[in-house]
Design a protein around this motif. Structure first.
Motif, PDB file in Angstrom:
ATOM      1  N   LYS A  13       0.793  -1.227   0.000  1.00 61.48           N
ATOM      2  CA  LYS A  13       0.000   0.000   0.000  1.00 61.48           C
ATOM      3  C   LYS A  13       0.825   1.276   0.000  1.00 61.48           C
ATOM      4  N   TYR A  14       2.007   1.246   0.599  1.00 59.11           N
ATOM      5  CA  TYR A  14       2.695   2.496   0.914  1.00 59.11           C
ATOM      6  C   TYR A  14       4.046   2.626   0.208  1.00 59.11           C
ATOM      7  N   THR A  44       2.886   7.762   5.567  1.00 55.42           N
ATOM      8  CA  THR A  44       1.488   7.852   5.969  1.00 55.42           C
ATOM      9  C   THR A  44       1.418   8.546   7.326  1.00 55.42           C
ATOM     10  N   THR A  45       0.261   9.068   7.652  1.00 54.66           N
ATOM     11  CA  THR A  45       0.076   9.664   8.971  1.00 54.66           C
ATOM     12  C   THR A  45      -0.617   8.700   9.932  1.00 54.66           C
ATOM     13  N   ALA A  46      -0.899   7.493   9.473  1.00 53.15           N
ATOM     14  CA  ALA A  46      -1.581   6.502  10.316  1.00 53.15           C
ATOM     15  C   ALA A  46      -0.652   5.984  11.404  1.00 53.15           C
ATOM     16  N   ALA A  47      -1.244   5.475  12.485  1.00 51.73           N
ATOM     17  CA  ALA A  47      -0.463   4.813  13.526  1.00 51.73           C
ATOM     18  C   ALA A  47      -0.034   3.439  13.012  1.00 51.73           C
ATOM     19  N   LEU A  48       1.241   3.103  13.186  1.00 48.40           N
ATOM     20  CA  LEU A  48       1.820   1.929  12.528  1.00 48.40           C
ATOM     21  C   LEU A  48       2.381   0.916  13.518  1.00 48.40           C
ATOM     22  N   GLY A  85       2.877  -1.461   5.622  1.00 46.44           N
ATOM     23  CA  GLY A  85       2.451  -0.579   6.693  1.00 46.44           C
ATOM     24  C   GLY A  85       3.164  -0.771   8.017  1.00 46.44           C
ATOM     25  N   TYR A  86       4.316  -1.457   8.012  1.00 44.92           N
ATOM     26  CA  TYR A  86       5.106  -1.629   9.230  1.00 44.92           C
ATOM     27  C   TYR A  86       6.306  -0.685   9.206  1.00 44.92           C
ATOM     28  N   ASN A 134       1.634   2.308  16.792  1.00 45.97           N
ATOM     29  CA  ASN A 134       0.600   1.727  17.643  1.00 45.97           C
ATOM     30  C   ASN A 134       1.260   0.762  18.623  1.00 45.97           C
TER      31      ASN A 134
END
Length: 343
Positions: A13-14, A44-48, A85-86, A134
């Motif tokens: 995804k990233y 990304t700005t998401a919590a990973l 996403g890691y 996260n």
């Protein structure tokens, strides 16, 4: 692609950014030292979640991800992890990358500290650079990296559970049963990659002072050993400099005084560095090819049996069929990621 009971269709995804980091860890004697590693950060700005991957055996000091990033298998692994996403960190190990010491090959405490310390350093790096993590933490590794991962899980669960909550662990194709593997290897008399047992004995002799090199390695190999393991050569370059006949590689007195004497300094070091000595808490996936001639499948069988005998049932042994040690690395790694995605 489906591998045994795990579906390995992975959605990347990233895009990601690459960083080299340095951090403080320890030597086998407990002294402080500076190590290097690489961090792959998804854009990304998401919590990973955080993922630490431990690479297989490498004797050449600069053949590490912090130096070559995506040009090595473990670098590609870090890139896949970040694309999934890691936040992916990969330690170079003591004696690799920026570290000029002798590599502490298959040393339990040093291996564990390398991983614990790069996880903590990566967290600090993320905090300083506004990268949100996260509470999920994953570790995995192949071959030597499988052993390092197992050692790290033990250390995290026994000594660092207040700092690191481990979500899941995938130690793959590692020499988990050191004593039996060593016995079987040397009893067979022949080994296609003699650089590996030579590397182990050189490292253990450096840090545990087993004997003079000439008491371990036969002529003409004893005179070569320091030059072979000074960080300038790969295992592939070292192997042709040795012999696959272990009865010729090692001295007769080494077999008599060290291998046959279970109270010798060698066996004390081997037993001290066993990793099957605790009851895990976090789920474990063991991936290993039954056709592995470098690190026998029996190592993972023994690990699964040992953990279950301790009442730990969150361990899964997944065999891969028909692949040698090198061939199995990629499908095992993809299956590891697919399994991580279930958490």
């Amino acid at each position: 692609m489906a591998l045994a009971q795990i579906e390995t269709d992975l959605a990347l995804k990233y895009s990601f950014k690459l960083y080299k980091i340095t951090y403080t860890s320890i030597t086998p004697s407990g002294e402080s030292t500076i190590l290097s590693g690489a961090v792959f950060v998804p854009v990304t700005t998401a919590a990973l979640p955080l993922f630490s991957f431990q690479h297989g055996t490498q004797a050449k000091r600069n053949e590490v991800v912090s130096n070559k990033f995506l040009f090595l298998y473990e670098g590609i692994t870090g890139g896949i992890g970040a694309s999934l996403g890691y936040v992916s960190c990969i330690p170079d190990y003591l004696g690799m990358g920026d570290s000029q010491l002798t590599q502490a090959y298959l040393d339990n405490k040093t291996s564990a500290a390398t991983v614990v310390d790069i996880i903590l350093a990566t967290r600090e790096f993320c905090s300083k650079n506004n990268i949100i993590l996260n509470n999920k933490n994953f570790i995995g590794g192949y071959s030597q990296g499988g052993y390092v991962t197992m050692a790290a899980q033990k250390s995290i669960e026994e000594d660092y559970s207040d700092k690191i909550t481990l979500t899941a662990s995938a130690p793959m194709a590692g020499p988990f049963d050191m004593e039996n593997m060593f016995n079987g290897l040397l009893a067979s008399g022949e080994y296609s990659s003699p650089g590996l047992p030579a590397f182990l004995l050189y490292a253990y002799n450096t840090y545990y002072k087993i004997a003079d090199l000439s008491a371990i390695f036969a002529s003409p190999y004893a005179a070569k050993i320091n030059g072979l393991f000074n960080g300038s050569k790969t295992i592939g370059e070292i192997n042709p400099e040795l012999t696959t006949d272990l009865k010729l590689l090692f001295t007769p007195s080494f077999f008599t005084n060290f291998l046959e004497n279970k109270n010798s300094a060698l066996w004390t070091a081997v037993k001290q560095n066993e990793v099957l000595t605790w009851t895990p808490k976090s789920p474990i996936l063991l991936l290993h090819s039954k056709a592995d001639g470098t690190v026998p499948y029996a190592n993972s069988e023994k690990a699964a049996e040992y953990f279950k005998s301790k009442g730990f049932n969150k361990v899964t042994l997944m065999p891969l069929d028909g692949l040698d040690h090198i061939q199995a690395a990629v499908p095992a790694t993809l299956a590891m990621f697919a399994w991580f995605q279930t958490y």
